[in-house]
Design a protein around this motif. Structure first.
Motif, PDB file in Angstrom:
ATOM      1  N   ALA A  42       0.814  -1.227   0.000  1.00 28.47           N
ATOM      2  CA  ALA A  42       0.000   0.000   0.000  1.00 28.47           C
ATOM      3  C   ALA A  42       0.838   1.263   0.000  1.00 28.47           C
ATOM      4  CB  ALA A  42      -0.945  -0.003   1.198  1.00 28.47           C
ATOM      5  N   VAL A  45       0.312   1.377  -4.061  1.00 21.60           N
ATOM      6  CA  VAL A  45      -1.040   1.281  -4.618  1.00 21.60           C
ATOM      7  C   VAL A  45      -2.023   1.401  -3.458  1.00 21.60           C
ATOM      8  CG1 VAL A  45      -0.370  -0.150  -6.593  1.00 21.60           C
ATOM      9  CG2 VAL A  45      -1.060  -1.254  -4.448  1.00 21.60           C
ATOM     10  N   THR A  46      -3.319   1.477  -3.754  1.00 19.72           N
ATOM     11  CA  THR A  46      -4.307   1.568  -2.688  1.00 19.72           C
ATOM     12  C   THR A  46      -4.390   0.238  -1.938  1.00 19.72           C
ATOM     13  OG1 THR A  46      -6.164   0.822  -4.056  1.00 19.72           O
ATOM     14  CG2 THR A  46      -5.652   3.193  -4.066  1.00 19.72           C
ATOM     15  N   VAL A  47      -4.878   0.302  -0.702  1.00 15.88           N
ATOM     16  CA  VAL A  47      -5.059  -0.911   0.096  1.00 15.88           C
ATOM     17  C   VAL A  47      -5.987  -1.908  -0.605  1.00 15.88           C
ATOM     18  CG1 VAL A  47      -6.120  -1.797   2.219  1.00 15.88           C
ATOM     19  CG2 VAL A  47      -4.464   0.065   2.332  1.00 15.88           C
ATOM     20  N   GLN A  49      -6.563  -2.414  -3.772  1.00 11.98           N
ATOM     21  CA  GLN A  49      -5.886  -3.023  -4.908  1.00 11.98           C
ATOM     22  C   GLN A  49      -4.794  -3.981  -4.441  1.00 11.98           C
ATOM     23  OE1 GLN A  49      -4.072  -0.307  -7.704  1.00 11.98           O
ATOM     24  NE2 GLN A  49      -3.897  -1.872  -9.278  1.00 11.98           N
ATOM     25  N   GLU A 100     -13.557   5.927   1.947  1.00  4.52           N
ATOM     26  CA  GLU A 100     -12.574   6.228   0.928  1.00  4.52           C
ATOM     27  C   GLU A 100     -11.350   5.335   1.112  1.00  4.52           C
ATOM     28  OE1 GLU A 100     -11.481  10.333   0.719  1.00  4.52           O
ATOM     29  OE2 GLU A 100     -13.483  11.009   1.281  1.00  4.52           O
ATOM     30  N   ALA A 101     -10.613   5.149   0.016  1.00  2.00           N
ATOM     31  CA  ALA A 101      -9.451   4.264   0.054  1.00  2.00           C
ATOM     32  C   ALA A 101      -8.430   4.724   1.097  1.00  2.00           C
ATOM     33  CB  ALA A 101      -8.794   4.193  -1.329  1.00  2.00           C
ATOM     34  N   ARG A 102      -8.285   6.043   1.268  1.00  2.00           N
ATOM     35  CA  ARG A 102      -7.275   6.523   2.217  1.00  2.00           C
ATOM     36  C   ARG A 102      -7.663   6.201   3.655  1.00  2.00           C
ATOM     37  NH1 ARG A 102      -7.830  11.853   4.482  1.00  2.00           N
ATOM     38  NH2 ARG A 102      -9.813  12.844   3.965  1.00  2.00           N
ATOM     39  N   ALA A 105      -6.889   2.642   4.218  1.00  2.00           N
ATOM     40  CA  ALA A 105      -5.438   2.562   4.463  1.00  2.00           C
ATOM     41  C   ALA A 105      -5.120   2.965   5.895  1.00  2.00           C
ATOM     42  CB  ALA A 105      -4.701   3.470   3.483  1.00  2.00           C
ATOM     43  N   LEU A 245       1.000   4.750   6.588  1.00  2.00           N
ATOM     44  CA  LEU A 245      -0.405   4.632   6.180  1.00  2.00           C
ATOM     45  C   LEU A 245      -1.301   5.560   7.003  1.00  2.00           C
ATOM     46  CD1 LEU A 245      -0.645   0.769   5.677  1.00  2.00           C
ATOM     47  CD2 LEU A 245      -0.628   2.524   3.908  1.00  2.00           C
ATOM     48  N   ASP A 248      -0.761   9.088   5.721  1.00  2.00           N
ATOM     49  CA  ASP A 248      -1.420   9.308   4.438  1.00  2.00           C
ATOM     50  C   ASP A 248      -2.929   9.515   4.628  1.00  2.00           C
ATOM     51  OD1 ASP A 248       0.965   9.077   3.136  1.00  2.00           O
ATOM     52  OD2 ASP A 248       0.646   7.011   2.453  1.00  2.00           O
ATOM     53  N   GLY A 252      -4.245  13.179   3.594  1.00  2.00           N
ATOM     54  CA  GLY A 252      -4.757  13.090   2.230  1.00  2.00           C
ATOM     55  C   GLY A 252      -5.891  14.056   1.947  1.00  2.00           C
TER      56      GLY A 252
END
Length: 252
Positions: A42, A45-47, A49, A100-102, A105, A245, A248, A252
């Motif tokens: 991560a 790439v995003t968590v 993915q 959200e992906a962040r 993460a 993480l 971020d 973010g």
């Protein structure tokens, strides 16, 4: 479905050691530190993915595990653990849809730091009294959740099962069957979330040969260096990736 590979060199700089570390953890050396694989990937790439790319790798490892320990597992314990673990997967799938992906993460980063704190401050001891069943249900559900979001279901489950004092073969076999079912159950929600696309699956196939290589490296390491030194490196990695993480997610 397009099968275009990820070609970013920064991704492979993180993914190769992540998959190798996952294989090392399956060898029995550095057990539990496979939970570092997704946080490490991560970084590039995003968590979601990263977790999707590791799905085929985990499937191969799980199949090898249940084949090796098909006679060594605690059936009654599995009947208790699995429903709670599957409930945790449902919660994890819901979180993937809503956050959200962040923020996902960030959750993985916090879990990584909590697992590190658990191992350093409260290491599980085989001689200690087993936790009550309500704690087992809670820890199993937590295991399913952290397994869904980051393939990191081992640490919370170990906190419940290790004090039971199972024999090494029975412990390993029970964990192998538990995570085979848990990881298999994740395929449907992962597909529903659109994570099992051609690009991720093609990248998984490239990384797949590293899985048995990681197991072989784990066996070799176990014979050449002490676990204490190895754990120090892994602890440092867990601290740095967990902090990265969380940072971020907040910035973010």
């Amino acid at each position: 479905m397009a099968f275009a590979l990820i070609t970013d060199g920064q991704f492979y700089a993180a993914a190769v050691p992540a998959v190798l570390l996952l294989g090392v953890s399956k060898s029995g050396f550095g057990a539990g530190f496979g939970s570092l694989a997704v946080p490490l990937m991560a970084l590039s790439v995003t968590v979601p993915q990263a977790a999707a790319i590791l799905m085929p790798v985990l499937l191969v490892m799980d199949l090898l595990g249940i084949a090796a320990f098909r006679r060594d597992f605690d059936r009654a314990l599995l009947k208790f653990l699995l429903p709670w673990g599957l409930a945790g997967i449902a919660v994890g799938a819901l979180m993937f849809r809503l956050l959200e992906a962040r923020w996902v993460a960030g959750i993985v980063g916090v879990c990584t730091l909590l697992f590190l704190a658990q191992r350093l401050l409260f290491p599980p001891r085989p001689g200690s009294a087993p936790p009550p069943r309500w704690a087992g249900a809670l820890l199993s559900a937590t295991s399913g959740f952290t397994s869904f979001v980051a393939h990191a279901g081992g640490p919370p489950l170990n906190a419940y099962v290790i004090p039971m004092g199972l024999s090494p073969l029975r412990f390993t076999g029970t964990m192998a069957f538990y995570f085979f079912v848990i990881n298999l159950a994740k395929w449907v929600p992962y597909a529903g979330l659109g994570l099992l696309d051609g690009r991720n699956l093609a990248t998984s196939l490239v990384l797949l040969p590293l899985a048995p290589l990681g197991v072989w490296i784990g066996v070799r390491i176990a014979r050449r260096i002490g676990q204490q030194l190895f754990y120090r490196f892994i602890h440092a990695g867990m601290l740095l990736t967990g902090l990265k993480l969380v940072w971020d997610a907040l910035s973010g």
